[in-house]
Design a protein around this motif. Structure first.
Motif, PDB file in Angstrom:
ATOM      1  N   PRO A   1       0.799  -1.232   0.000  1.00  0.00           N
ATOM      2  CA  PRO A   1       0.000   0.000   0.000  1.00  0.00           C
ATOM      3  C   PRO A   1       0.828   1.277   0.000  1.00  0.00           C
ATOM      4  O   PRO A   1       0.315   2.341  -0.354  1.00  0.00           O
ATOM      5  N   ASP A   2       2.088   1.183   0.396  1.00  0.00           N
ATOM      6  CA  ASP A   2       2.923   2.380   0.546  1.00  0.00           C
ATOM      7  C   ASP A   2       4.322   2.064   0.032  1.00  0.00           C
ATOM      8  O   ASP A   2       4.972   1.128   0.506  1.00  0.00           O
ATOM      9  N   HIS A   3       4.801   2.839  -0.950  1.00  0.00           N
ATOM     10  CA  HIS A   3       6.123   2.604  -1.525  1.00  0.00           C
ATOM     11  C   HIS A   3       7.111   3.695  -1.148  1.00  0.00           C
ATOM     12  O   HIS A   3       8.133   3.882  -1.812  1.00  0.00           O
ATOM     13  N   SER A   4       6.821   4.420  -0.063  1.00  0.00           N
ATOM     14  CA  SER A   4       7.823   5.351   0.456  1.00  0.00           C
ATOM     15  C   SER A   4       8.997   4.540   0.993  1.00  0.00           C
ATOM     16  O   SER A   4       8.865   3.353   1.326  1.00  0.00           O
ATOM     17  N   LEU A   5      10.151   5.168   1.077  1.00  0.00           N
ATOM     18  CA  LEU A   5      11.365   4.440   1.464  1.00  0.00           C
ATOM     19  C   LEU A   5      11.244   3.838   2.858  1.00  0.00           C
ATOM     20  O   LEU A   5      11.585   2.676   3.086  1.00  0.00           O
ATOM     21  N   GLY A   6      10.728   4.615   3.803  1.00  0.00           N
ATOM     22  CA  GLY A   6      10.581   4.110   5.166  1.00  0.00           C
ATOM     23  C   GLY A   6       9.609   2.956   5.263  1.00  0.00           C
ATOM     24  O   GLY A   6       9.863   1.966   5.956  1.00  0.00           O
ATOM     25  N   ALA A   7       8.491   3.063   4.557  1.00  0.00           N
ATOM     26  CA  ALA A   7       7.492   1.990   4.583  1.00  0.00           C
ATOM     27  C   ALA A   7       8.025   0.721   3.939  1.00  0.00           C
ATOM     28  O   ALA A   7       7.794  -0.390   4.432  1.00  0.00           O
ATOM     29  N   LEU A   8       8.762   0.857   2.842  1.00  0.00           N
ATOM     30  CA  LEU A   8       9.361  -0.305   2.188  1.00  0.00           C
ATOM     31  C   LEU A   8      10.393  -0.975   3.083  1.00  0.00           C
ATOM     32  O   LEU A   8      10.451  -2.206   3.175  1.00  0.00           O
ATOM     33  N   ALA A   9      11.218  -0.160   3.745  1.00  0.00           N
ATOM     34  CA  ALA A   9      12.231  -0.727   4.648  1.00  0.00           C
ATOM     35  C   ALA A   9      11.573  -1.526   5.762  1.00  0.00           C
ATOM     36  O   ALA A   9      12.039  -2.618   6.122  1.00  0.00           O
ATOM     37  N   GLU A  10      10.465  -0.988   6.296  1.00  0.00           N
ATOM     38  CA  GLU A  10       9.753  -1.688   7.361  1.00  0.00           C
ATOM     39  C   GLU A  10       9.126  -2.970   6.829  1.00  0.00           C
ATOM     40  O   GLU A  10       9.241  -4.042   7.436  1.00  0.00           O
ATOM     41  N   ASN A  11       8.463  -2.890   5.693  1.00  0.00           N
ATOM     42  CA  ASN A  11       7.776  -4.045   5.121  1.00  0.00           C
ATOM     43  C   ASN A  11       8.747  -5.152   4.748  1.00  0.00           C
ATOM     44  O   ASN A  11       8.463  -6.336   4.961  1.00  0.00           O
ATOM     45  N   ARG A  12       9.903  -4.776   4.198  1.00  0.00           N
ATOM     46  CA  ARG A  12      10.879  -5.758   3.744  1.00  0.00           C
ATOM     47  C   ARG A  12      11.828  -6.216   4.870  1.00  0.00           C
ATOM     48  O   ARG A  12      12.681  -7.067   4.651  1.00  0.00           O
ATOM     49  N   GLY A  13      11.696  -5.622   6.029  1.00  0.00           N
ATOM     50  CA  GLY A  13      12.512  -6.038   7.174  1.00  0.00           C
ATOM     51  C   GLY A  13      13.977  -5.657   7.055  1.00  0.00           C
ATOM     52  O   GLY A  13      14.853  -6.385   7.542  1.00  0.00           O
ATOM     53  N   ILE A  14      14.262  -4.515   6.438  1.00  0.00           N
ATOM     54  CA  ILE A  14      15.660  -4.128   6.216  1.00  0.00           C
ATOM     55  C   ILE A  14      16.088  -2.915   7.037  1.00  0.00           C
ATOM     56  O   ILE A  14      17.233  -2.487   6.949  1.00  0.00           O
ATOM     57  N   THR A  15      15.194  -2.382   7.869  1.00  0.00           N
ATOM     58  CA  THR A  15      15.543  -1.197   8.658  1.00  0.00           C
ATOM     59  C   THR A  15      16.742  -1.452   9.555  1.00  0.00           C
ATOM     60  O   THR A  15      17.629  -0.593   9.679  1.00  0.00           O
ATOM     61  N   ALA A  16      16.814  -2.619  10.180  1.00  0.00           N
ATOM     62  CA  ALA A  16      17.942  -2.937  11.072  1.00  0.00           C
ATOM     63  C   ALA A  16      19.264  -2.956  10.310  1.00  0.00           C
ATOM     64  O   ALA A  16      20.300  -2.534  10.833  1.00  0.00           O
ATOM     65  N   ALA A  17      19.232  -3.423   9.062  1.00  0.00           N
ATOM     66  CA  ALA A  17      20.447  -3.447   8.241  1.00  0.00           C
ATOM     67  C   ALA A  17      20.911  -2.028   7.928  1.00  0.00           C
ATOM     68  O   ALA A  17      22.115  -1.743   7.945  1.00  0.00           O
ATOM     69  N   VAL A  18      19.958  -1.132   7.659  1.00  0.00           N
ATOM     70  CA  VAL A  18      20.320   0.273   7.410  1.00  0.00           C
ATOM     71  C   VAL A  18      20.888   0.893   8.682  1.00  0.00           C
ATOM     72  O   VAL A  18      21.926   1.573   8.659  1.00  0.00           O
ATOM     73  N   ASP A  19      20.226   0.669   9.808  1.00  0.00           N
ATOM     74  CA  ASP A  19      20.693   1.201  11.091  1.00  0.00           C
ATOM     75  C   ASP A  19      22.117   0.746  11.405  1.00  0.00           C
ATOM     76  O   ASP A  19      22.924   1.508  11.939  1.00  0.00           O
ATOM     77  N   ALA A  20      22.421  -0.507  11.079  1.00  0.00           N
ATOM     78  CA  ALA A  20      23.756  -1.040  11.356  1.00  0.00           C
ATOM     79  C   ALA A  20      24.830  -0.359  10.507  1.00  0.00           C
ATOM     80  O   ALA A  20      25.971  -0.199  10.943  1.00  0.00           O
ATOM     81  N   LEU A  21      24.474   0.054   9.295  1.00  0.00           N
ATOM     82  CA  LEU A  21      25.439   0.687   8.401  1.00  0.00           C
ATOM     83  C   LEU A  21      25.670   2.154   8.752  1.00  0.00           C
ATOM     84  O   LEU A  21      26.778   2.679   8.577  1.00  0.00           O
ATOM     85  N   VAL A  22      24.640   2.843   9.227  1.00  0.00           N
ATOM     86  CA  VAL A  22      24.760   4.266   9.614  1.00  0.00           C
ATOM     87  C   VAL A  22      24.066   4.462  10.964  1.00  0.00           C
ATOM     88  O   VAL A  22      23.021   5.121  11.046  1.00  0.00           O
ATOM     89  N   PRO A  23      24.657   3.931  12.043  1.00  0.00           N
ATOM     90  CA  PRO A  23      23.977   3.916  13.341  1.00  0.00           C
ATOM     91  C   PRO A  23      23.726   5.298  13.941  1.00  0.00           C
ATOM     92  O   PRO A  23      22.839   5.462  14.775  1.00  0.00           O
ATOM     93  N   GLU A  24      24.498   6.287  13.523  1.00  0.00           N
ATOM     94  CA  GLU A  24      24.352   7.634  14.089  1.00  0.00           C
ATOM     95  C   GLU A  24      23.329   8.482  13.343  1.00  0.00           C
ATOM     96  O   GLU A  24      23.095   9.647  13.701  1.00  0.00           O
ATOM     97  N   LYS A  25      22.704   7.926  12.311  1.00  0.00           N
ATOM     98  CA  LYS A  25      21.783   8.696  11.469  1.00  0.00           C
ATOM     99  C   LYS A  25      20.341   8.228  11.652  1.00  0.00           C
ATOM    100  O   LYS A  25      20.071   7.243  12.333  1.00  0.00           O
TER     101      LYS A  25
END
Length: 200
Positions: free
Chosen positions: A130-154
């Motif tokens: 239903p939502d193809h914004s970057l944040g919604a896609l990251a949540e749906n695809r389960g990749i937010t933790a991977a992004v956080d690990a690469l740029v933990p201060e952001k």
């Protein structure tokens, strides 16, 4: 013919001052990140950007960038050597590439590209979402933790965080749809019927 697995991808994201009435928008932050199937993630760059345009209240509410961040910031034009180093020879990635392409017009004839738009790819690969914004896609695809690990201060709406998120999303899409051995042109102008046959 260049295969996806042999490419170097560099994502770019801008945060902007916001479009004040009667004025065109201006970039206030740039983020760049690199990824390749062979070497993984790396090659990050972030800078605030000098502008003579005040940051609108609504824009600051989104990204948190104010005049205090921009006081000693370089101009976008002065960053040409850095941008050229990161983008030349790479497949350029952005989520909703219109803004990024527009701001890069500051460098006429730069020749960066081809361009891949992860917004268009995500809509093609997962039309049921239903939502193809970057944040919604990251949540749906389960990749937010991977992004956080690469740029933990952001965080979201930081140009570097969003650039990295676009690449992690692209990696997820390539792996989940089995696109590593296809020509990279298939990501620029995808034949989605092929993708859905490959999807695992």
């Amino acid at each position: 013919m260049t295969l996806v697995r042999d490419c170097r991808f560099t994502s770019i994201d801008f945060e902007s001052a916001g479009a004040a009435r009667g004025r065109t928008d201006a970039p206030v932050q740039i983020g760049l990140a690199a990824w390749s199937p062979a070497k993984g993630h790396g090659g990050r760059f972030m800078s605030y950007l000098k502008t003579d345009q005040p940051v609108t209240w609504s824009a600051r509410k989104v990204h948190g960038i104010g005049s205090e961040h921009l006081m000693d910031a370089p101009s976008l034009l002065s960053l040409w050597p850095d941008l050229k180093n990161h983008l030349a020879g790479a497949v350029v990635v952005a989520h909703g590439k219109g803004t990024e392409k527009r701001f890069l017009r500051a460098f006429p004839g730069h020749g960066f590209g081809p361009w891949i738009d992860t917004l268009l790819l995500a809509r093609a690969a997962w039309p049921e979402l239903p939502d193809h914004s970057l944040g919604a896609l990251a949540e749906n695809r389960g990749i937010t933790a991977a992004v956080d690990a690469l740029v933990p201060e952001k965080r979201w709406h930081d140009a570097l965080y969003d650039a990295v998120a676009s690449l992690v999303l692209l990696e997820d899409l390539i792996v989940s749809c089995g696109l590593q051995d296809l020509p990279v042109e298939g990501l620029v102008s995808p034949d989605t019927s092929t993708w859905h046959r490959l999807r695992r």
